[in-house]
Structures are given as C-alpha cells and as structure tokens.
Design a protein around this motif. Structure first.
Motif, PDB file in Angstrom:
ATOM      1  N   LEU A 138      21.816 -14.364   7.977  1.00  0.00           N
ATOM      2  CA  LEU A 138      20.755 -15.354   8.019  1.00  0.00           C
ATOM      3  C   LEU A 138      19.678 -15.034   6.982  1.00  0.00           C
ATOM      4  O   LEU A 138      19.548 -13.880   6.555  1.00  0.00           O
ATOM      5  N   PRO A 139      18.883 -16.031   6.587  1.00  0.00           N
ATOM      6  CA  PRO A 139      17.842 -15.792   5.574  1.00  0.00           C
ATOM      7  C   PRO A 139      16.552 -15.210   6.153  1.00  0.00           C
ATOM      8  O   PRO A 139      15.527 -15.218   5.483  1.00  0.00           O
ATOM      9  N   VAL A 140      16.606 -14.741   7.385  1.00  0.00           N
ATOM     10  CA  VAL A 140      15.453 -14.110   8.029  1.00  0.00           C
ATOM     11  C   VAL A 140      15.925 -12.822   8.700  1.00  0.00           C
ATOM     12  O   VAL A 140      17.097 -12.692   9.056  1.00  0.00           O
ATOM     13  N   SER A 141      15.013 -11.894   8.882  1.00  0.00           N
ATOM     14  CA  SER A 141      15.404 -10.609   9.474  1.00  0.00           C
ATOM     15  C   SER A 141      15.325 -10.621  10.997  1.00  0.00           C
ATOM     16  O   SER A 141      15.934  -9.778  11.647  1.00  0.00           O
ATOM     17  N   ARG A 142      14.556 -11.604  11.559  1.00  0.00           N
ATOM     18  CA  ARG A 142      14.316 -11.549  12.991  1.00  0.00           C
ATOM     19  C   ARG A 142      14.730 -12.832  13.713  1.00  0.00           C
ATOM     20  O   ARG A 142      13.884 -13.578  14.215  1.00  0.00           O
ATOM     21  N   PRO A 143      16.043 -13.086  13.789  1.00  0.00           N
ATOM     22  CA  PRO A 143      16.498 -14.159  14.678  1.00  0.00           C
ATOM     23  C   PRO A 143      16.340 -13.697  16.117  1.00  0.00           C
ATOM     24  O   PRO A 143      16.361 -12.487  16.400  1.00  0.00           O
ATOM     25  N   THR A 144      16.183 -14.639  17.025  1.00  0.00           N
ATOM     26  CA  THR A 144      15.893 -14.258  18.412  1.00  0.00           C
ATOM     27  C   THR A 144      16.896 -14.792  19.429  1.00  0.00           C
ATOM     28  O   THR A 144      17.205 -14.114  20.403  1.00  0.00           O
ATOM     29  N   SER A 145      17.391 -16.019  19.227  1.00  0.00           N
ATOM     30  CA  SER A 145      18.322 -16.580  20.194  1.00  0.00           C
ATOM     31  C   SER A 145      19.046 -17.754  19.552  1.00  0.00           C
ATOM     32  O   SER A 145      18.689 -18.191  18.451  1.00  0.00           O
ATOM     33  N   CYS A 146      20.058 -18.278  20.242  1.00  0.00           N
ATOM     34  CA  CYS A 146      20.868 -19.338  19.644  1.00  0.00           C
ATOM     35  C   CYS A 146      21.470 -20.224  20.726  1.00  0.00           C
ATOM     36  O   CYS A 146      21.602 -19.817  21.880  1.00  0.00           O
ATOM     37  N   CYS A 147      21.821 -21.446  20.332  1.00  0.00           N
ATOM     38  CA  CYS A 147      22.561 -22.345  21.214  1.00  0.00           C
ATOM     39  C   CYS A 147      23.303 -23.361  20.361  1.00  0.00           C
ATOM     40  O   CYS A 147      22.992 -23.555  19.186  1.00  0.00           O
ATOM     41  N   PHE A 148      24.290 -24.008  20.959  1.00  0.00           N
ATOM     42  CA  PHE A 148      25.076 -25.008  20.260  1.00  0.00           C
ATOM     43  C   PHE A 148      24.513 -26.402  20.498  1.00  0.00           C
ATOM     44  O   PHE A 148      23.873 -26.676  21.515  1.00  0.00           O
ATOM     45  N   SER A 149      24.780 -27.279  19.544  1.00  0.00           N
ATOM     46  CA  SER A 149      24.475 -28.697  19.716  1.00  0.00           C
ATOM     47  C   SER A 149      25.458 -29.297  20.717  1.00  0.00           C
ATOM     48  O   SER A 149      26.440 -28.655  21.115  1.00  0.00           O
ATOM     49  N   ALA A 150      25.213 -30.551  21.104  1.00  0.00           N
ATOM     50  CA  ALA A 150      26.054 -31.186  22.116  1.00  0.00           C
ATOM     51  C   ALA A 150      27.509 -31.274  21.668  1.00  0.00           C
ATOM     52  O   ALA A 150      28.425 -31.108  22.477  1.00  0.00           O
ATOM     53  N   ASP A 151      27.740 -31.533  20.376  1.00  0.00           N
ATOM     54  CA  ASP A 151      29.114 -31.652  19.873  1.00  0.00           C
ATOM     55  C   ASP A 151      29.695 -30.311  19.452  1.00  0.00           C
ATOM     56  O   ASP A 151      30.829 -30.250  18.971  1.00  0.00           O
ATOM     57  N   ARG A 152      28.913 -29.241  19.630  1.00  0.00           N
ATOM     58  CA  ARG A 152      29.344 -27.872  19.325  1.00  0.00           C
ATOM     59  C   ARG A 152      29.657 -27.679  17.844  1.00  0.00           C
ATOM     60  O   ARG A 152      30.344 -26.730  17.474  1.00  0.00           O
ATOM     61  N   LYS A 153      29.134 -28.535  16.979  1.00  0.00           N
ATOM     62  CA  LYS A 153      29.380 -28.401  15.545  1.00  0.00           C
ATOM     63  C   LYS A 153      28.243 -27.691  14.828  1.00  0.00           C
ATOM     64  O   LYS A 153      28.355 -27.380  13.645  1.00  0.00           O
ATOM     65  N   THR A 154      27.142 -27.472  15.528  1.00  0.00           N
ATOM     66  CA  THR A 154      25.984 -26.821  14.923  1.00  0.00           C
ATOM     67  C   THR A 154      25.477 -25.715  15.842  1.00  0.00           C
ATOM     68  O   THR A 154      25.380 -25.901  17.050  1.00  0.00           O
ATOM     69  N   LEU A 155      25.185 -24.595  15.251  1.00  0.00           N
ATOM     70  CA  LEU A 155      24.574 -23.481  15.970  1.00  0.00           C
ATOM     71  C   LEU A 155      23.098 -23.430  15.571  1.00  0.00           C
ATOM     72  O   LEU A 155      22.770 -23.240  14.399  1.00  0.00           O
ATOM     73  N   TYR A 156      22.201 -23.651  16.533  1.00  0.00           N
ATOM     74  CA  TYR A 156      20.773 -23.588  16.278  1.00  0.00           C
ATOM     75  C   TYR A 156      20.257 -22.188  16.611  1.00  0.00           C
ATOM     76  O   TYR A 156      20.670 -21.575  17.604  1.00  0.00           O
ATOM     77  N   ILE A 157      19.323 -21.710  15.804  1.00  0.00           N
ATOM     78  CA  ILE A 157      18.847 -20.330  15.920  1.00  0.00           C
ATOM     79  C   ILE A 157      17.329 -20.313  15.834  1.00  0.00           C
ATOM     80  O   ILE A 157      16.745 -20.843  14.874  1.00  0.00           O
ATOM     81  N   THR A 158      16.679 -19.713  16.814  1.00  0.00           N
ATOM     82  CA  THR A 158      15.239 -19.512  16.749  1.00  0.00           C
ATOM     83  C   THR A 158      14.942 -18.195  16.038  1.00  0.00           C
ATOM     84  O   THR A 158      15.755 -17.264  16.055  1.00  0.00           O
ATOM     85  N   THR A 159      13.772 -18.124  15.423  1.00  0.00           N
ATOM     86  CA  THR A 159      13.421 -16.951  14.624  1.00  0.00           C
ATOM     87  C   THR A 159      11.966 -16.576  14.875  1.00  0.00           C
ATOM     88  O   THR A 159      11.209 -17.327  15.485  1.00  0.00           O
ATOM     89  N   ALA A 160      11.567 -15.401  14.368  1.00  0.00           N
ATOM     90  CA  ALA A 160      10.221 -14.883  14.624  1.00  0.00           C
ATOM     91  C   ALA A 160       9.557 -14.396  13.348  1.00  0.00           C
ATOM     92  O   ALA A 160      10.221 -13.908  12.423  1.00  0.00           O
TER      93      ALA A 160
END
Length: 577
Positions: free
Chosen positions: A521-543
C-alpha cells in the motif's frame, strides 16, 4: 453535489471542443465562466472574435453566466491584463483552466523556429503567465485551482507520433509547471494539476458532435480537479471515454535522494551495459491484475481511520476516525464522504440486518440514528476513564463480540466480551494487550481474534448456537518486518486478510496459516479492511497517527480511505446477525 455557485472560472480555448465542454458544465453548476478564445485556426494562426462570443451566448441562453473574452494571451502582458480585468470586474478568480492549444506537425529536419516558438509560447509561457497573474489573489483568498493540459502523445513513448516534437515539448513543459506550482501552492490552498484528455474535436479533423470520444465524457474529471472538494495536487489525470486514471512520477519508498537511489550499482560503462535489463525494466503497468495497486477512494486526513463496514441497508461504506471522533459514510457511486461528529473516541461500528447501527463510544455502546442522534444503551462492566472499547463484530445471532483496551496498552489488561441482545455482558477471555480484528471462518466453527501488540492472531473453537469459545491457540504470528496486525476479515475461501500497521500492507493468510500474497500500500499505517457488496473492491482505512511531518510528506494518502480492485469477486464473512 459539487457546486460552483459564486465561483469565477477562466477557461482558455473555451469556444469549441473540450474547452466549451468544460465551460458549459461549469456554468451549469453555477460558476461564472470567462470564455477566452481568440478563434485561432487548427494551425495556430488567425483570429475570430465571434467564436468566444457565440460560445458565451450559448451558455447564457442555457441559463448560465458567461463572459466572452476574444483578446489574445500570447504575451505576459496580455495574460496579466486578462486576469486584471477579471479581478476588477468580479473581485476574485477561483479557477484557471488552460485548455487553449493546437496540434501541428513538423519533422525535426523541417522544424521552423516561428512554428516552434508559437507552440511553446501557448503551451508553456501562457499558462505560466496566467498562473503568475492569478497567484497573488488565490494566495490571499487561500483558495485556487489551476488545471493545465498535457498529452499522452508526449508522456508515453508508445503513443508518440513523428512531427510532434514541438507539441510534445510544450506538453511536457506543462507537467514541469504543475510539479513546481503544486509544491509552491500547497501552503496557500492552491491545487495545481494537469489533464491529459482524449476527445474527438476539430484537432482530429472532426467538426460538430463526434460519434465517440466525446468532450463531455472528459469534462467531469476537469470539473473535479478545479472544485473545492479536490484537495489533490500535482497529478496528471488521464481522461477518455468517461474513464479516468491519475498518475504522477513517484520514487521508490526506499530511495534516499540524491545519494542512494536504491538502484543497481555500476562503476563502468561495461557494468551499465551488463546490468541494463535490470536498470531499465520494460514492463507496463498492470491495472487489471487479480490485485491492482491501491488508489484513494476518498482523500482524507483521518487521525486513526478504522472499522470499515459495508452497509447493506444504505449501499454505503461506513468507517470511523477513532481519534478524530467522526462517523463517515462514503458513497462509492458519487465519491462523496459525509462526516458526523461523535462525542467520544469511536472504537468500532456494527450494523444489524435491520439496519440498526451500533457504535462504541469510549466505554459505552450507542445506537446511531439516521440523523446522527445517539442513544446509549450499554456500558462495559470493567470500563473507566483509562479504558475504552475497541474493535468488535456481530455474530449471526446478533451478539456483539468486542474488545476492551487500556488506553496506555498495559500488558494483560484487555478483555474479550460478548454482549447478548438482552443486554447481558459475558467475559469470554482476558489477558490481551490490544484486541483488534475479529471474524469467523465460513463454517462458523472458528473465531479469529487479533492481539496486535503481541503480535498474534488467535484461533478459537467456536460453538455458534451457544456462543461459546475454547481451545485458544496461535493461528498466525508476525515478525519484525510485518509491523502489527490490525483489523482483519475472512473471505469465502476461509483465508484471512490482515492489515499490517507500520508495514504498509494487507497480508492474505491461507486457512492453514500459511502466508499468501501481500498487497503493498502507499501508506505505512493501514488499520482495517472490508469488501464491497460485489466483493470486487477491498476498502482499507488508514492512519496519520504518530507520523512525523516528513513521513506525511512521503505518504500523502495517509488518513485516506483506499480501494484495491480485485479481478475476481471475493466473498467475505461480515458476521452480521
């Protein structure tokens, strides 16, 4: 909706083609548009004042606000005079789009100095002098958006054409201007970007409305880049056929410029020749691989983004800024992110099947109404001012599994609770330091719980009917290069996706505990993740939490919501009741 009401925009070359498309869409959204166009022919010669006048009249007839400006902008004086007239008439200039240009072919053997000078003057000098004239006013207002025009014909050797050497020089010069002015404008609220558009206009020999590659399909990207919502700067937006991708030259994270390029060492020309295949890696960007590179779904500045959750009831992605004390609702269709302030640190959110949204606020649990109103209904029995609830998830029966942590992360102070629908709290396990990601295997026979600071992911035998756990054992352990495992989720194949805080990656762990592919990832501190409804995208929160200023400069997306495209849909067990 992005609204330009009260904004003043200058669009050069706005009488036809792309410029007119930009101007029309800006006017339709409330902007007052100065339609600059000298009416030059496709060869860069000639003038026709009626072009700007007709375009402005067309915008006014459609209910917009527009002023025709047919005077030339070939010199510094002409550029400064134009901006001065706009400031005198309207009091400010908010947006500058330099679209004016022409395409001319002269091979290097036949290159004429006058031809070259006219090309470079319009492509480099004019945008520079316009920006210079507008800069003091934008700086004073602490707001400005500048958009220059470049071309794939200059950027990518694969699309180069013979005879375009002057054209390419001008378009690459625009990128250099963007790189420097985006840096200079950062402290003053001035964003500077470039657009590389592809559309069939008279430069293609097309008069009237084309049957494909429409200018209107490019305009949304231009409008976003000059909008108040756009905080990005220093990017090149490639735009064609309603598709957009932003790019810019970025160095490897391991480089210590200028002394260490983290590159191939070579002492002689022969060494360079021998290593050339490793020095010049001729490989195209893979944009549709099974896991694509991460991009910003929403550019934000979250202190501690956490707990992304796909809301089945709203079709939005919910996420929190724990330390920033906000609840966020991201709409992937519009790209808008709505923020609701919270009265305390937000440890986690969870959603029942009926759409009821829960939030952990300090040591309390609350129901969040559609209007953001809170109704607190439970308090952790072992809480206090030095503690707060952290990550949690609902099981299939509607029971909330959630961790309690001490704010100073004392060893052994963490507790894993189960809160039943009747309000009864149960201590399921203790002795943790920092409970983070929780989720179940697809067959609901295993519960995974992360203790970030050990660092380990535990596995428990799980009885879904009784809601009981037992036989705790380490499922995955992490080394010094793995950072700290933070949030996790389990996909339909039983693999765990664990975010690695301080390692800048998402690690896929197979059901047998073997480490699989890692998504950098382009950041050093990702924190959590989840999939979109169609499971084609992984969303990631960062700090951004704990990052020094220099680290934040190197990580402009820290605190943003990221998205990673997945070629094959991956189902996730969300643990909803």
């Amino acid at each position: 909706m992005i609204d330009f009401s009260g904004r003043i925009a200058l669009v050069t070359g706005a009488g036809r083609g792309l410029g007119l498309a930009y101007a029309a869409q800006l006017a339709a959204r409330g902007a007052t548009v100065v339609v600059q166009d000298t009416g030059t022919g496709c060869d860069g010669n000639g003038v026709d004042a009626t072009i700007a006048e007709a375009a402005a009249a067309r915008l006014v007839a459609s209910g917009g606000k527009a002023i025709a400006e047919p005077r030339p902008i070939a010199t510094r004086t002409e550029c400064h005079d134009l901006v001065a007239r706009i400031i005198k008439e309207h009091g400010h200039l908010d947006m500058l789009i330099h679209n004016a240009g022409w395409v001319g072919y002269q091979a290097i053997d036949d290159l004429d100095p006058d031809f070259h000078d006219r090309m470079v003057r319009l492509g480099i000098d004019t945008p520079l002098w316009l920006a210079q004239a507008a800069w003091p006013f934008m700086r004073e207002n602490r707001f400005g958006r500048i958009l220059l025009t470049t071309s794939d014909r200059a950027i990518y050797p694969a699309y180069a054409q013979g005879g375009l050497v002057s054209y390419a020089a001008a378009k690459m010069g625009a990128i250099g201007i963007v790189n420097i002015l985006s840096h200079e404008g950062q402290a003053h609220g001035i964003a500077v970007n470039a657009i590389s558009p592809v559309a069939k206009t008279r430069m293609w020999g097309v008069e009237g409305d084309p049957d494909e590659l429409l200018p209107d399909a490019v305009a949304p990207g231009a409008l976003y880049l000059v909008s108040p919502e756009c905080l990005a700067s220093g990017w090149i937006l490639r735009a064609a056929n309603g598709q957009f991708v932003a790019t810019r030259a970025q160095d490897a994270s391991s480089v210590s410029y200028p002394r260490d390029l983290a590159a191939i060492n070579a002492a002689t020309p022969e060494d360079v020749a021998a290593c050339w295949s490793r020095i010049a890696i001729d490989a195209p960007e893979q944009r549709r691989d099974p896991v694509s590179s991460a991009a910003a779904a929403f550019v934000g500045m979250a202190v501690l983004g956490e707990c992304p959750l796909w809301s089945e009831s709203t079709g939005n992605l919910l996420w929190v800024d724990t330390e920033g004390r906000t609840l966020n609702r991201f709409d992937p269709v519009t790209g808008r992110n709505a923020t609701t302030g919270m009265p305390d640190a937000v440890g986690m959110i969870a959603e029942h099947k009926d759409g009821t949204l829960l939030a952990a606020l300090g040591c309390d649990l609350a129901i969040v109404g559609d209007d953001g109103a809170l109704r607190r209904y439970a308090t952790a029995p072992h809480g206090g001012p030095d503690y707060r609830l952290n990550d949690g998830r609902l099981d299939d029966q509607g029971r909330l599994w959630i961790g309690l942590m001490s704010k100073d992360l004392q060893a052994g102070s963490g507790i894993l609770y189960r809160l039943d629908p009747d309000g009864t709290w149960h201590v399921m396990d203790d002795g943790f330091r920092l409970i983070n990601g929780l989720d179940w295997s697809p067959d609901r026979r295993t519960l995974y719980v992360t203790d970030s600071r050990i660092p380990v992911i535990h596995a428990y035998d799980y009885d879904p009917a009784a809601g009981s756990i037992g036989n705790r054992r380490p499922f995955a352990t992490f080394g010094p290069d793995d950072g700290f495992p933070d949030g996790l989720l389990v996909d339909d194949e039983g693999a765990i996706w664990s975010t690695l805080f301080d390692a800048g990656a998402i690690q896929r762990i197979e059901p047998n505990g073997a480490f699989g592919r890692r998504v950098q990832l382009p950041v050093s501190r990702p924190t959590s993740c989840c999939f979109s409804a169609d499971r084609k995208t992984l969303y990631i929160t960062t700090a951004r939490l704990g990052l020094a200023d220099k680290e934040l400069e190197r990580q402009p997306l820290a605190g943003s919501l990221l998205a990673v495209g997945l070629a094959e849909p991956t189902a996730a067990c969300q643990g909803l009741d």
